[in-house]
Design an enzyme around this catalytic site. Structure first.
Site, PDB file in Angstrom:
ATOM      1  N   HIS A 107      36.771  45.430  41.033  1.00  0.00           N
ATOM      2  CA  HIS A 107      37.998  44.552  40.628  1.00  0.00           C
ATOM      3  C   HIS A 107      37.896  43.901  39.041  1.00  0.00           C
ATOM      4  O   HIS A 107      38.816  43.294  38.563  1.00  0.00           O
ATOM      5  CB  HIS A 107      38.266  43.384  41.392  1.00  0.00           C
ATOM      6  CG  HIS A 107      37.166  42.422  41.627  1.00  0.00           C
ATOM      7  ND1 HIS A 107      37.204  41.206  42.185  1.00  0.00           N
ATOM      8  CD2 HIS A 107      35.905  42.745  41.168  1.00  0.00           C
ATOM      9  CE1 HIS A 107      35.874  40.488  42.179  1.00  0.00           C
ATOM     10  NE2 HIS A 107      35.125  41.198  41.654  1.00  0.00           N
ATOM     11  N   HIS A 108      37.110  44.449  38.279  1.00  0.00           N
ATOM     12  CA  HIS A 108      36.858  44.048  37.060  1.00  0.00           C
ATOM     13  C   HIS A 108      37.312  45.156  35.900  1.00  0.00           C
ATOM     14  O   HIS A 108      37.486  44.970  34.709  1.00  0.00           O
ATOM     15  CB  HIS A 108      35.445  43.557  36.756  1.00  0.00           C
ATOM     16  CG  HIS A 108      34.702  42.689  37.424  1.00  0.00           C
ATOM     17  ND1 HIS A 108      35.333  41.469  37.444  1.00  0.00           N
ATOM     18  CD2 HIS A 108      33.605  42.513  38.140  1.00  0.00           C
ATOM     19  CE1 HIS A 108      34.776  40.421  38.338  1.00  0.00           C
ATOM     20  NE2 HIS A 108      33.506  41.155  38.697  1.00  0.00           N
ATOM     21  N   CYS A 109      37.609  46.205  36.455  1.00  0.00           N
ATOM     22  CA  CYS A 109      38.159  47.146  35.642  1.00  0.00           C
ATOM     23  C   CYS A 109      39.690  47.250  35.477  1.00  0.00           C
ATOM     24  O   CYS A 109      40.366  47.379  36.684  1.00  0.00           O
ATOM     25  CB  CYS A 109      37.562  48.534  36.174  1.00  0.00           C
ATOM     26  SG  CYS A 109      37.940  49.902  35.026  1.00  0.00           S
ATOM     27  N   ASN A 153      39.576  39.975  37.569  1.00  0.00           N
ATOM     28  CA  ASN A 153      40.350  40.102  36.487  1.00  0.00           C
ATOM     29  C   ASN A 153      40.937  41.738  35.866  1.00  0.00           C
ATOM     30  O   ASN A 153      41.830  41.408  35.361  1.00  0.00           O
ATOM     31  CB  ASN A 153      39.505  39.720  35.161  1.00  0.00           C
ATOM     32  CG  ASN A 153      38.368  40.477  34.860  1.00  0.00           C
ATOM     33  OD1 ASN A 153      37.638  40.962  35.704  1.00  0.00           O
ATOM     34  ND2 ASN A 153      38.066  40.648  33.651  1.00  0.00           N
TER      35      ASN A 153
END
Length: 406
Positions: A153-155, A197
């Site tokens: 979920h950070h990509c 993010n």
């Protein structure tokens, strides 16, 4: 440019193996041994347990919940699949070992030739990404699906970070929007300890996607720009414990689903909220994690919404056991099927209402399976559920079923 026009040229004529038909004998649990990252011990330089996915599967096999024959084998996402979301420039940057070392937070990778980095690090992540995309389609078809990996979920489309090199959540949702009829609204429930993010940046201006994100406010990434995409933001303090945590999960999840009823829930079920996790900073017990997952699946099933779950972050050796225990609990609670031959997993409802085997032309009817009917109505889409219920209400099916079970 409208959402439908966005990347339209990329999607045109794009053929994928990730939406191939899956046998009904398989449970909607997606995994491949290639998920696990092992290379000269370098994976130990990151706190992430790079072999936890295989351990989850081993525990589930030991409990005889799954076997090699009823698992869905994940397929690696091809470059054409990745280009649905990622820019060509970003994918080209991953051909530099320095870039991959920065994204995965394993500095020694920068000294390795990129062909080794591709094979030993990025291929496992691409396979997990393919698994998430496959699980999205399965969730719609079966009512639920779990990718034992994924949850990067950070990509986002043009940047990676936090061990996340591919935007599997965004990719799964874009595939659903473009390829699955009836999917026009998606809710992301991100309960990893860190802010998601990546998908937030990707869906910042997309009204079709409702994001609930609940995370430790003091840790990575602290992306203020991405926070603008969060429709329901729940920021936690250091050391938040079970009682407060579960209360907030239930309160805000119910509020989220009451505000917008989605066509599918994308659930990022990170276990880095566990007490003692070196990066999460929260103090949730194993039982609290199991209860959290149960709350999400119960809320979804009560509303007839399919769930796609990814396991995401979790940086302790014991998280694999907790993930397996949570999946087993979902089965015990009747929230997921444990046998591919049950419920929506394989047998259509009509088989429970057909004539019994016997002489040709027999008109005798089998005793109806009320439990199968209930499971079917709970797991299918709302339109089908209403039609099925009304049909049964106008016959003696329900009456005879109730007589049998009372």
């Amino acid at each position: 440019m409208s959402h439908k026009e966005d990347n339209e040229e990329k999607r045109r004529c794009h053929r994928t193996d990730l939406y191939a038909s899956i046998p009904r004998t398989c449970l909607p649990i997606v995994y491949h041994p290639d998920y696990n990252i092992t290379f000269m011990g370098l994976e130990k330089l990151h706190p992430f347990d790079a072999g936890k996915w295989g351990k989850v599967i081993r525990f589930l096999k030991e409990e005889q919940f799954i076997n090699d024959g009823n698992l869905v084998e994940a397929r690696e996402a091809a470059e054409e699949d990745l280009l649905i979301v990622h820019t060509k420039r970003y994918l080209n940057r991953l051909k530099w070992s320095l870039v991959v070392a920065t994204i995965t937070e394993i500095p020694p990778l920068l000294f390795l030739p990129n062909f080794l980095v591709q094979r030993k690090v990025l291929r496992p992540l691409r396979t997990q990404t393919g698994g998430t995309i496959m699980a999205g389609k399965l969730a719609v078809e079966r009512g639920w699906a779990i990718n034992v990996g994924g949850g990067f979920h950070h990509c986002s489309s043009d940047r990676g970070g936090g061990f996340c090199a591919y935007a599997d959540i965004t990719l799964a949702i874009k595939f659903l929007f473009e390829r699955v009829e009836g999917i026009s609204r998606v809710t992301i429930i991100d309960l990893d300890a860190h802010q998601g993010n990546g998908h937030e940046r990707d869906f910042l201006d997309d009204r079709r996607v409702f994001i609930m994100d609940m995370y430790n406010r003091y840790i990575y990434p602290g992306d203020e720009y991405a926070k603008r995409a969060i429709k329901r933001k729940v920021e936690l303090d250091w050391g938040t414990e079970d009682s407060e945590y579960l209360q907030k999960v239930e309160l805000h999840m119910e509020g989220t689903l009451n505000e917008v009823l989605p066509d599918i829930i994308v659930y990022n079920a990170g276990t880095d909220i566990l007490d003692g996790d070196p990066l999460g900073g929260l103090s949730i017990s194993p039982q609290g994690i199991i209860k959290r997952d149960e709350l999400v699946f119960r809320a979804a099933k009560r509303r007839g919404i399919p769930v796609l779950m990814m396991t995401s972050g979790g940086y302790q050796k014991k998280t694999a056991r907790i993930i397996a225990d949570s999946i087993l609990n979902l089965h015990r609670q009747g929230l997921i099927e444990g046998n591919a031959a049950e419920g929506e997993g394989s047998t259509p409802l009509t088989t429970h209402m057909t004539p019994t085997s016997g002489s040709a032309g027999s008109t005798s009817t089998a005793i109806p399976d009320f439990k199968a009917l209930s499971n079917f109505i709970l797991c299918c889409d709302r339109v089908t559920a209403v039609a099925t219920f009304n049909t049964c209400l106008n016959s003696d099916y329900v009456t005879r079923s109730l007589h049998m079970y009372t």
